[in-house]
Design an enzyme around this catalytic site. Sequence first.
Site: not given
Length: 263
Positions: A121-122, A139
């Site tokens: 994520h991200d 992440g």
Amino acid sequence: MSLIHQTAIVDPKAELDPSVEVGPYSIIGPNVRIGAGTVVGPHVVIEGHTTIGRDNKFFQFSSIGAAPQDKKWNGEPTRLEIGDRNTIREFVTFNLGTAQDKGVTRLGSDNWISAYVHLAHDCQVGSNTIFSNNAQLAGHVEVGDWAILSGYCGVHQFCKIGAHAFVGMYTSLTQDVPPFVMVAGNPAAAKGINIEGLKRRGFTREQIDGIRAAYKSLYRAGLTLEEAKAALQEQEAESTEAAAADVRALREFLGVSTRGIVR
């Protein structure tokens, strides 16, 4: 003739260019948008709020746009954005972003993503990168253009990898890698500049000599980090415009590094 195999499941709300191919048993969710010329192979799952550009190739068993592996995620409508002309091989996993960061995971264009790669994520990945088999990003990792991540390397969350950097096989990376620098090992250590990569991308001898001099100031001159920053600023001021731009990129990276650099 339809380019979507009869066994594929494509949600009616999904937006696919008419030229998109979808292979057997693949699943496309309702919030997915896919641009012209993209090929989705068999047994691929694309879900979430995912936008995909033109002429990408997804190989079998990749999972694209699944929920982030983050306990704080509570179903927010976060996103995944993928550019153009990427090759995404078998068993690759790309996750959505989270509300705690930018809310979006991004992959640029013209990237070569080998089997079993994970973008958590991200993550923010640029263009023209190469990820070898089993390269893994936690992440919030940032990867610059033209970077190369070798097989089985692991990158700690919030790390930054600069443009044209090279991360060696099986490397455990817990700090940032400046542009142009090669690192390898567990823990990671600097091994020089990515000369072969720079030559292949058309860097001139003058540019490479400038990057080499900057590397020596940062890694070989016995300077503290603050002293090295001052030396780079002086070198930038004394360099030609082309060479100065590369030194500036290195110096500016040091200014935004949050985890400290591999040194």
